[in-house]
Design a protein around this motif. Sequence first.
Motif, PDB file in Angstrom:
ATOM      1  N   LEU A  95      83.265  57.624  34.302  1.00 51.33           N
ATOM      2  CA  LEU A  95      82.574  56.634  35.125  1.00 51.33           C
ATOM      3  C   LEU A  95      82.299  57.182  36.515  1.00 51.33           C
ATOM      4  O   LEU A  95      83.230  57.599  37.215  1.00 51.33           O
ATOM      5  N   PRO A  96      81.037  57.196  36.953  1.00 54.21           N
ATOM      6  CA  PRO A  96      80.727  57.664  38.306  1.00 54.21           C
ATOM      7  C   PRO A  96      81.427  56.832  39.367  1.00 54.21           C
ATOM      8  O   PRO A  96      81.480  55.615  39.285  1.00 54.21           O
ATOM      9  N   GLN A 107      78.896  45.384  36.924  1.00 51.63           N
ATOM     10  CA  GLN A 107      79.939  44.428  36.540  1.00 51.63           C
ATOM     11  C   GLN A 107      81.256  45.150  36.269  1.00 51.63           C
ATOM     12  O   GLN A 107      82.330  44.697  36.692  1.00 51.63           O
ATOM     13  N   MET A 108      81.170  46.291  35.564  1.00 52.80           N
ATOM     14  CA  MET A 108      82.377  47.082  35.287  1.00 52.80           C
ATOM     15  C   MET A 108      82.988  47.608  36.582  1.00 52.80           C
ATOM     16  O   MET A 108      84.211  47.657  36.733  1.00 52.80           O
ATOM     17  N   LEU A 109      82.122  47.991  37.516  1.00 54.00           N
ATOM     18  CA  LEU A 109      82.629  48.503  38.792  1.00 54.00           C
ATOM     19  C   LEU A 109      83.434  47.449  39.530  1.00 54.00           C
ATOM     20  O   LEU A 109      84.462  47.753  40.147  1.00 54.00           O
ATOM     21  N   ILE A 116      93.938  65.437  42.220  1.00 51.92           N
ATOM     22  CA  ILE A 116      93.607  64.894  43.536  1.00 51.92           C
ATOM     23  C   ILE A 116      93.070  63.475  43.375  1.00 51.92           C
ATOM     24  O   ILE A 116      91.895  63.285  43.040  1.00 51.92           O
ATOM     25  N   PRO A 117      93.899  62.460  43.573  1.00 52.84           N
ATOM     26  CA  PRO A 117      93.429  61.077  43.457  1.00 52.84           C
ATOM     27  C   PRO A 117      92.290  60.806  44.433  1.00 52.84           C
ATOM     28  O   PRO A 117      92.303  61.260  45.571  1.00 52.84           O
ATOM     29  N   GLY A 118      91.306  60.055  43.977  1.00 52.93           N
ATOM     30  CA  GLY A 118      90.165  59.740  44.820  1.00 52.93           C
ATOM     31  C   GLY A 118      88.975  60.644  44.574  1.00 52.93           C
ATOM     32  O   GLY A 118      87.848  60.280  44.892  1.00 52.93           O
ATOM     33  N   LEU A 119      89.226  61.825  44.004  1.00 49.59           N
ATOM     34  CA  LEU A 119      88.134  62.738  43.693  1.00 49.59           C
ATOM     35  C   LEU A 119      87.513  62.319  42.368  1.00 49.59           C
ATOM     36  O   LEU A 119      88.165  62.333  41.329  1.00 49.59           O
ATOM     37  N   SER A 120      86.233  61.944  42.406  1.00 55.72           N
ATOM     38  CA  SER A 120      85.531  61.543  41.192  1.00 55.72           C
ATOM     39  C   SER A 120      84.731  62.731  40.667  1.00 55.72           C
ATOM     40  O   SER A 120      83.695  63.080  41.244  1.00 55.72           O
ATOM     41  N   PRO A 121      85.197  63.376  39.591  1.00 60.12           N
ATOM     42  CA  PRO A 121      84.463  64.525  39.067  1.00 60.12           C
ATOM     43  C   PRO A 121      83.067  64.164  38.604  1.00 60.12           C
ATOM     44  O   PRO A 121      82.144  64.981  38.703  1.00 60.12           O
ATOM     45  N   ILE A 147      85.617  51.942  48.599  1.00 64.92           N
ATOM     46  CA  ILE A 147      84.515  51.460  49.434  1.00 64.92           C
ATOM     47  C   ILE A 147      83.173  51.983  48.930  1.00 64.92           C
ATOM     48  O   ILE A 147      82.196  51.234  48.819  1.00 64.92           O
ATOM     49  N   VAL A 148      83.131  53.279  48.574  1.00 64.61           N
ATOM     50  CA  VAL A 148      81.838  53.886  48.238  1.00 64.61           C
ATOM     51  C   VAL A 148      81.348  53.512  46.844  1.00 64.61           C
ATOM     52  O   VAL A 148      80.177  53.736  46.533  1.00 64.61           O
ATOM     53  N   ILE A 149      82.221  52.940  45.983  1.00 64.99           N
ATOM     54  CA  ILE A 149      81.726  52.543  44.662  1.00 64.99           C
ATOM     55  C   ILE A 149      81.302  51.072  44.630  1.00 64.99           C
ATOM     56  O   ILE A 149      80.862  50.585  43.596  1.00 64.99           O
ATOM     57  N   ILE A 150      81.418  50.367  45.769  1.00 67.75           N
ATOM     58  CA  ILE A 150      80.937  48.986  45.812  1.00 67.75           C
ATOM     59  C   ILE A 150      79.430  48.997  45.559  1.00 67.75           C
ATOM     60  O   ILE A 150      78.674  49.655  46.289  1.00 67.75           O
ATOM     61  N   PRO A 151      78.969  48.323  44.514  1.00 72.01           N
ATOM     62  CA  PRO A 151      77.532  48.347  44.194  1.00 72.01           C
ATOM     63  C   PRO A 151      76.725  47.518  45.186  1.00 72.01           C
ATOM     64  O   PRO A 151      76.713  46.288  45.136  1.00 72.01           O
ATOM     65  N   LEU A 152      76.055  48.210  46.108  1.00 71.34           N
ATOM     66  CA  LEU A 152      75.277  47.533  47.145  1.00 71.34           C
ATOM     67  C   LEU A 152      73.798  47.430  46.790  1.00 71.34           C
ATOM     68  O   LEU A 152      73.038  46.758  47.495  1.00 71.34           O
TER      69      LEU A 152
END
Length: 270
Positions: free
Chosen positions: A19-20, A83-85, A158-163, A230-235
Amino acid sequence: MDWFLRVFKGMLIGSGFILPGISGGTLAVVFGVYERVITFLANIRKKLQAKCVVFLPLGIGGILGIVVFSLLMSVALAKYEYQMLWVFIGAIVGTLPTLFRQSTEQTKRTTADTIILITTALIMTVFLIFGQGLFSQIPQNFFTWILSGFLIGLGVIIPGLSPSNFLIYMGMYQPMTDGLKTFDLGIVIPLAIGGILSLVTLSKLVNLILQNYHSRLFNFIIGVVIASTIVIIPLNVTYDVVTIISCAGLFLVGIGIAYLMTKLDQKEKA
Protein backbone atom coordinates in the motif's frame (compact mmCIF):
# COMPACT_ATOMS: atom_id res chain seq x y z
CA MET A 1 -6.08 -17.99 18.52
CA ASP A 2 -2.60 -16.59 19.23
CA TRP A 3 -1.26 -18.33 16.11
CA PHE A 4 -4.03 -16.91 13.91
CA LEU A 5 -3.59 -13.49 15.53
CA ARG A 6 0.10 -13.50 14.53
CA VAL A 7 -0.84 -14.55 10.97
CA PHE A 8 -3.34 -11.65 10.84
CA LYS A 9 -0.73 -9.22 12.17
CA GLY A 10 1.71 -10.52 9.55
CA MET A 11 -0.85 -9.91 6.80
CA LEU A 12 -1.36 -6.33 7.91
CA ILE A 13 2.39 -5.76 8.12
CA GLY A 14 2.77 -7.32 4.67
CA SER A 15 0.22 -4.84 3.36
CA GLY A 16 2.71 -2.11 4.28
CA PHE A 17 4.98 -3.34 1.50
CA ILE A 18 2.22 -2.90 -1.07
CA LEU A 19 0.00 0.00 0.00
CA PRO A 20 1.45 3.39 -0.99
CA GLY A 21 2.17 5.60 2.00
CA ILE A 22 2.05 2.69 4.45
CA SER A 23 5.17 1.33 6.16
CA GLY A 24 5.51 -2.32 7.14
CA GLY A 25 7.88 -1.27 9.92
CA THR A 26 5.36 1.24 11.22
CA LEU A 27 2.66 -1.42 11.32
CA ALA A 28 5.07 -3.78 13.11
CA VAL A 29 5.53 -1.08 15.76
CA VAL A 30 1.79 -0.39 15.83
CA PHE A 31 0.99 -4.06 16.47
CA GLY A 32 3.68 -4.46 19.12
CA VAL A 33 6.05 -6.87 17.31
CA TYR A 34 8.77 -4.54 15.99
CA GLU A 35 11.31 -5.03 18.80
CA ARG A 36 10.77 -8.80 18.83
CA VAL A 37 11.18 -9.04 15.04
CA ILE A 38 14.41 -7.00 15.11
CA THR A 39 15.81 -9.08 17.99
CA PHE A 40 14.88 -12.28 16.13
CA LEU A 41 16.54 -11.13 12.89
CA ALA A 42 19.67 -9.93 14.71
CA ASN A 43 20.08 -13.25 16.60
CA ILE A 44 18.40 -15.60 14.16
CA ARG A 45 20.57 -18.64 14.98
CA LYS A 46 19.91 -18.53 18.73
CA LYS A 47 17.07 -20.82 19.84
CA LEU A 48 15.86 -20.91 16.25
CA GLN A 49 13.26 -23.65 16.74
CA ALA A 50 11.58 -21.89 19.68
CA LYS A 51 11.58 -18.56 17.85
CA CYS A 52 10.08 -20.07 14.71
CA VAL A 53 6.99 -21.04 16.70
CA VAL A 54 6.40 -17.30 17.29
CA PHE A 55 7.70 -15.79 14.06
CA LEU A 56 6.72 -18.41 11.46
CA PRO A 57 3.03 -17.32 11.50
CA LEU A 58 4.16 -13.69 11.18
CA GLY A 59 6.22 -14.63 8.13
CA ILE A 60 3.36 -16.64 6.62
CA GLY A 61 1.00 -13.74 7.24
CA GLY A 62 3.48 -11.27 5.71
CA ILE A 63 3.72 -13.31 2.51
CA LEU A 64 -0.08 -13.68 2.39
CA GLY A 65 -0.44 -9.93 2.94
CA ILE A 66 1.89 -9.14 0.04
CA VAL A 67 0.05 -11.53 -2.29
CA VAL A 68 -3.47 -10.55 -1.20
CA PHE A 69 -2.86 -6.81 -1.27
CA SER A 70 -1.06 -7.08 -4.62
CA LEU A 71 -4.31 -8.52 -5.98
CA LEU A 72 -6.46 -5.97 -4.16
CA MET A 73 -4.39 -3.04 -5.39
CA SER A 74 -5.23 -3.98 -8.97
CA VAL A 75 -8.93 -4.45 -8.17
CA ALA A 76 -10.74 -3.08 -5.11
CA LEU A 77 -8.19 -0.59 -3.79
CA ALA A 78 -8.11 1.18 -7.14
CA LYS A 79 -11.70 2.23 -6.34
CA TYR A 80 -11.66 2.43 -2.52
CA GLU A 81 -8.09 3.52 -1.79
CA TYR A 82 -8.86 6.58 0.32
CA GLN A 83 -11.41 4.67 2.44
CA MET A 84 -8.74 2.06 3.25
CA LEU A 85 -6.29 4.83 4.07
CA TRP A 86 -8.68 6.26 6.67
CA VAL A 87 -8.89 2.85 8.34
CA PHE A 88 -5.07 2.70 8.50
CA ILE A 89 -4.85 6.28 9.76
CA GLY A 90 -7.30 5.42 12.54
CA ALA A 91 -5.32 2.28 13.42
CA ILE A 92 -2.07 4.25 13.66
CA VAL A 93 -3.59 7.09 15.70
CA GLY A 94 -5.22 4.52 17.99
CA THR A 95 -1.87 2.97 18.84
CA LEU A 96 0.08 6.19 19.47
CA PRO A 97 -0.60 5.93 23.25
CA THR A 98 0.97 2.46 23.18
CA LEU A 99 4.02 3.79 21.32
CA PHE A 100 4.49 6.57 23.86
CA ARG A 101 4.20 3.99 26.66
CA GLN A 102 6.79 1.75 24.97
CA SER A 103 9.20 4.68 24.64
CA THR A 104 9.35 5.04 28.44
CA GLU A 105 9.58 1.34 29.33
CA GLN A 106 13.27 1.60 30.26
CA THR A 107 13.76 5.29 31.13
CA LYS A 108 11.62 8.33 31.83
CA ARG A 109 10.95 10.82 29.04
CA THR A 110 13.54 13.59 28.83
CA THR A 111 13.74 16.93 27.05
CA ALA A 112 16.12 15.34 24.53
CA ASP A 113 13.50 12.70 23.73
CA THR A 114 10.87 15.37 23.05
CA ILE A 115 13.28 17.33 20.85
CA ILE A 116 14.09 14.18 18.85
CA LEU A 117 10.39 13.41 18.37
CA ILE A 118 9.40 16.93 17.23
CA THR A 119 12.47 17.41 15.01
CA THR A 120 12.03 14.01 13.37
CA ALA A 121 8.32 14.61 12.73
CA LEU A 122 8.99 18.01 11.11
CA ILE A 123 11.96 16.90 8.98
CA MET A 124 10.30 13.69 7.81
CA THR A 125 7.05 15.49 6.96
CA VAL A 126 8.92 17.97 4.77
CA PHE A 127 11.01 15.20 3.19
CA LEU A 128 8.02 12.98 2.43
CA ILE A 129 6.03 15.87 0.95
CA PHE A 130 8.77 17.44 -1.15
CA GLY A 131 11.06 14.44 -1.71
CA GLN A 132 9.12 12.94 -4.58
CA GLY A 133 11.34 14.64 -7.15
CA LEU A 134 14.46 12.84 -5.88
CA PHE A 135 13.68 9.73 -7.94
CA SER A 136 13.05 9.27 -11.62
CA GLN A 137 12.42 6.40 -14.01
CA ILE A 138 15.13 3.71 -13.89
CA PRO A 139 15.54 0.59 -16.05
CA GLN A 140 13.91 -2.62 -14.85
CA ASN A 141 16.41 -5.46 -14.65
CA PHE A 142 17.66 -8.09 -12.20
CA PHE A 143 19.82 -5.62 -10.25
CA THR A 144 17.20 -2.88 -9.97
CA TRP A 145 14.70 -5.48 -8.72
CA ILE A 146 17.28 -6.46 -6.06
CA LEU A 147 17.44 -2.75 -5.15
CA SER A 148 13.65 -2.70 -4.94
CA GLY A 149 13.73 -5.73 -2.61
CA PHE A 150 16.36 -3.99 -0.49
CA LEU A 151 14.01 -1.00 -0.15
CA ILE A 152 11.17 -3.33 0.87
CA GLY A 153 13.43 -4.80 3.57
CA LEU A 154 14.21 -1.27 4.76
CA GLY A 155 10.46 -0.82 5.21
CA VAL A 156 10.68 -3.42 7.99
CA ILE A 157 13.89 -2.14 9.58
CA ILE A 158 13.00 1.58 9.44
CA PRO A 159 9.44 2.31 10.61
CA GLY A 160 7.80 5.09 8.64
CA LEU A 161 9.67 4.31 5.43
CA SER A 162 7.13 3.33 2.78
CA PRO A 163 8.93 1.27 0.11
CA SER A 164 5.91 1.54 -2.18
CA ASN A 165 6.33 5.32 -2.35
CA PHE A 166 9.93 4.97 -3.55
CA LEU A 167 8.94 2.27 -6.04
CA ILE A 168 6.25 4.58 -7.42
CA TYR A 169 8.84 7.35 -7.77
CA MET A 170 11.13 4.90 -9.62
CA GLY A 171 8.34 3.74 -11.93
CA MET A 172 8.59 0.15 -10.66
CA TYR A 173 5.50 -0.12 -8.48
CA GLN A 174 2.96 -1.20 -11.09
CA PRO A 175 5.34 -3.74 -12.72
CA MET A 176 6.08 -5.12 -9.21
CA THR A 177 2.41 -5.65 -8.30
CA ASP A 178 1.76 -7.19 -11.73
CA GLY A 179 4.78 -9.48 -11.29
CA LEU A 180 3.68 -10.58 -7.82
CA LYS A 181 0.14 -11.19 -9.06
CA THR A 182 1.37 -13.46 -11.87
CA PHE A 183 4.29 -14.85 -9.78
CA ASP A 184 6.89 -13.72 -12.34
CA LEU A 185 10.12 -15.36 -11.08
CA GLY A 186 12.18 -12.70 -12.87
CA ILE A 187 10.72 -10.23 -10.38
CA VAL A 188 9.94 -12.39 -7.35
CA ILE A 189 13.45 -13.92 -6.98
CA PRO A 190 15.50 -10.67 -7.07
CA LEU A 191 12.93 -8.99 -4.79
CA ALA A 192 13.40 -11.81 -2.27
CA ILE A 193 17.21 -11.60 -2.55
CA GLY A 194 17.19 -7.84 -1.97
CA GLY A 195 14.78 -8.10 0.97
CA ILE A 196 16.85 -10.81 2.69
CA LEU A 197 20.10 -8.84 2.16
CA SER A 198 18.51 -5.76 3.72
CA LEU A 199 17.16 -7.62 6.75
CA VAL A 200 20.37 -9.56 7.41
CA THR A 201 22.78 -6.62 7.03
CA LEU A 202 20.85 -3.96 8.97
CA SER A 203 18.94 -5.83 11.70
CA LYS A 204 22.01 -6.19 13.97
CA LEU A 205 22.69 -2.45 13.78
CA VAL A 206 19.12 -1.54 14.68
CA ASN A 207 19.08 -4.13 17.49
CA LEU A 208 22.28 -2.59 18.91
CA ILE A 209 20.67 0.86 18.86
CA LEU A 210 17.57 -0.55 20.59
CA GLN A 211 19.67 -2.03 23.38
CA ASN A 212 21.66 1.16 24.03
CA TYR A 213 19.36 4.00 22.98
CA HIS A 214 15.87 2.56 23.45
CA SER A 215 14.00 5.78 24.30
CA ARG A 216 15.90 7.82 21.69
CA LEU A 217 15.10 5.31 18.93
CA PHE A 218 11.46 5.00 19.93
CA ASN A 219 10.96 8.76 19.94
CA PHE A 220 12.59 8.89 16.52
CA ILE A 221 10.19 6.16 15.40
CA ILE A 222 7.17 8.03 16.83
CA GLY A 223 8.25 11.14 14.94
CA VAL A 224 8.49 9.16 11.70
CA VAL A 225 5.12 7.48 12.36
CA ILE A 226 3.45 10.87 12.90
CA ALA A 227 5.02 12.27 9.70
CA SER A 228 4.13 9.24 7.59
CA THR A 229 0.57 9.39 8.91
CA ILE A 230 0.20 13.07 8.03
CA VAL A 231 1.36 12.59 4.44
CA ILE A 232 -1.01 9.68 3.69
CA ILE A 233 -4.11 11.71 4.62
CA PRO A 234 -6.07 11.73 1.33
CA LEU A 235 -6.48 15.44 0.56
CA ASN A 236 -7.35 15.00 -3.13
CA VAL A 237 -10.88 13.86 -2.27
CA THR A 238 -13.99 16.06 -2.39
CA TYR A 239 -15.25 15.90 1.19
CA ASP A 240 -19.01 16.40 1.17
CA VAL A 241 -21.15 15.58 4.21
CA VAL A 242 -21.60 11.91 3.30
CA THR A 243 -17.88 11.45 2.63
CA ILE A 244 -16.93 13.14 5.90
CA ILE A 245 -19.31 10.91 7.88
CA SER A 246 -18.11 7.73 6.14
CA CYS A 247 -14.43 8.65 6.59
CA ALA A 248 -15.03 9.49 10.25
CA GLY A 249 -16.70 6.11 10.68
CA LEU A 250 -13.79 4.32 8.97
CA PHE A 251 -11.35 6.30 11.12
CA LEU A 252 -13.16 5.08 14.24
CA VAL A 253 -13.12 1.52 12.86
CA GLY A 254 -9.34 1.83 12.58
CA ILE A 255 -9.08 3.06 16.18
CA GLY A 256 -11.27 0.14 17.28
CA ILE A 257 -9.02 -2.33 15.45
CA ALA A 258 -5.98 -0.76 17.09
CA TYR A 259 -7.58 -1.01 20.54
CA LEU A 260 -8.50 -4.66 19.98
CA MET A 261 -5.04 -5.53 18.63
CA THR A 262 -3.39 -3.77 21.58
CA LYS A 263 -5.48 -5.72 24.10
CA LEU A 264 -4.82 -9.03 22.31
CA ASP A 265 -1.11 -8.25 22.13
CA GLN A 266 -0.98 -7.49 25.85
CA LYS A 267 -2.67 -10.83 26.52
CA GLU A 268 -0.22 -12.60 24.20
CA LYS A 269 2.80 -11.02 25.93
CA ALA A 270 1.40 -11.99 29.33
